[in-house]
Design an enzyme around this catalytic site. Structure first.
Site, PDB file in Angstrom:
ATOM      1  N   ILE A 176       9.168 -37.220  -2.472  1.00 11.30           N
ATOM      2  CA  ILE A 176       8.562 -38.550  -2.556  1.00 11.30           C
ATOM      3  C   ILE A 176       9.644 -39.628  -2.600  1.00 11.30           C
ATOM      4  CG2 ILE A 176       7.171 -40.077  -4.003  1.00 11.30           C
ATOM      5  CD1 ILE A 176       5.513 -38.000  -2.544  1.00 11.30           C
ATOM      6  N   LYS A 177      10.706 -39.355  -3.335  1.00 12.19           N
ATOM      7  CA  LYS A 177      11.814 -40.310  -3.400  1.00 12.19           C
ATOM      8  C   LYS A 177      12.418 -40.539  -2.018  1.00 12.19           C
ATOM      9  CE  LYS A 177      15.318 -42.749  -4.971  1.00 12.19           C
ATOM     10  NZ  LYS A 177      15.185 -44.160  -5.339  1.00 12.19           N
ATOM     11  N   LEU A 178      12.607 -39.468  -1.261  1.00  8.66           N
ATOM     12  CA  LEU A 178      13.165 -39.608   0.084  1.00  8.66           C
ATOM     13  C   LEU A 178      12.213 -40.379   0.999  1.00  8.66           C
ATOM     14  CD1 LEU A 178      14.797 -36.099   0.643  1.00  8.66           C
ATOM     15  CD2 LEU A 178      15.906 -38.239  -0.031  1.00  8.66           C
TER      16      LEU A 178
END
Length: 283
Positions: free
Chosen positions: A166-168
């Site tokens: 999700i961060k990426l």
């Protein structure tokens, strides 16, 4: 006792916030002076990683990448007490987060990857968004403390590595968004539009508000009821590139989008909504 490893922009301000709340914090940074600068605020700085984590119940990390996390944790290992919780806020690869969770569990430690969407001021103010995923019992135990460090903790379920993914995704949007703005400003320069006029436009028109609806449309799988056909979007894209060419200003992102549009027009989708270019991504 809390240990914080990595006194970059986020790590330093996370530490400042923890100290303001009365926590005892031991800090380490590759450049020792950055850690030592927090001692007047109550932190205890160490030149060695193993010394910095000795006696800590929880160790937070804000480092550069997978390699840095692995290197620093290996150096910290001799000072870690059994059962220490390792909470990593570093933006890393998904496989890296999964592997560290497994390896450190085998060593008798809890590793939780908890990346963030926060700037330095958010870290200082304890606002922003933190993501977690994986062992739900671990998350339940750590979430109260993590919530105190940020405005919101988003739990993406039991799959280890999902938070890293999700961060990426979020960062990929930010990179694309910023590059798109850069292309727009390049086009403004080529068309001799002053930045003040660009600001006037976006003071009134907020395309960011369109994001939820645009995402829904992109992922709907229905492209046969166009609000803007791919042919017309491609025509305008050609105008962007021609204006930039005439102005002698290069564009970084738009030409690649034009290639993708041409591919889908070649497949017979010119009369569909232009969001059809996302079809392969969501099917």
């Amino acid at each position: 006792m809390i240990a914080f490893l990595g006194m970059g922009l986020l790590g330093e301000n996370f530490t400042r916030a923890l100290l303001k709340k009365g926590n005892q914090v031991q800090v380490w940074n590759r450049t020792f002076s950055k850690a030592a600068a927090l001692e007047p605020l109550g932190a205890k700085a160490f030149a060695g990683v193993a010394d910095a984590v000795r006696g800590a119940d929880v160790v937070h990390l804000t480092l550069k990448d997978d390699e840095a996390v692995d290197e620093v944790l290996a150096a910290a290992f001799p000072g870690l007490a059994a059962g220490t919780v390792l909470i990593d806020h570093t933006t890393t690869s998904v496989p890296g987060a999964i592997e560290r969770t497994r390896v450190w569990k085998e060593h008798g430690f809890t590793y939780l990857h908890a990346p963030v969407f926060m700037g330095p001021q958010n870290a200082l103010d304890s606002t922003g968004t933190m993501m977690v995923s994986g062992d739900q019992d671990v998350i339940a135990r750590q979430e109260p403390a993590l919530s105190g460090m940020t405005g919101k903790v988003l739990n993406f379920g039991p799959e280890t590595g999902r938070a890293a993914a999700i961060k990426l995704l979020g960062n990929s949007f930010l990179v694309t968004f910023t590059a798109g703005i850069a292309d727009m400003l390049s086009l403004a320069k080529a068309l001799q539009v002053p930045l003040s006029d660009v600001s006037t436009l976006f003071d009134t028109w907020n395309p960011g508000a369109l994001l939820p609806a645009r995402l829904k449309r992109l992922t709907s799988g229905v492209y046969t009821q166009p609000s803007w056909t791919l042919n017309m979007a491609r025509k305008d894209t050609g105008l962007f590139m021609e204006a930039a060419r005439q102005g002698g200003i290069p564009l970084a992102v738009i030409p690649s989008i034009a290639i993708e549009m041409d591919k889908w027009i070649g497949k017979g989708h010119g009369g569909d909504d232009w969001t059809v270019i996302a079809k392969d991504a969501v099917s």
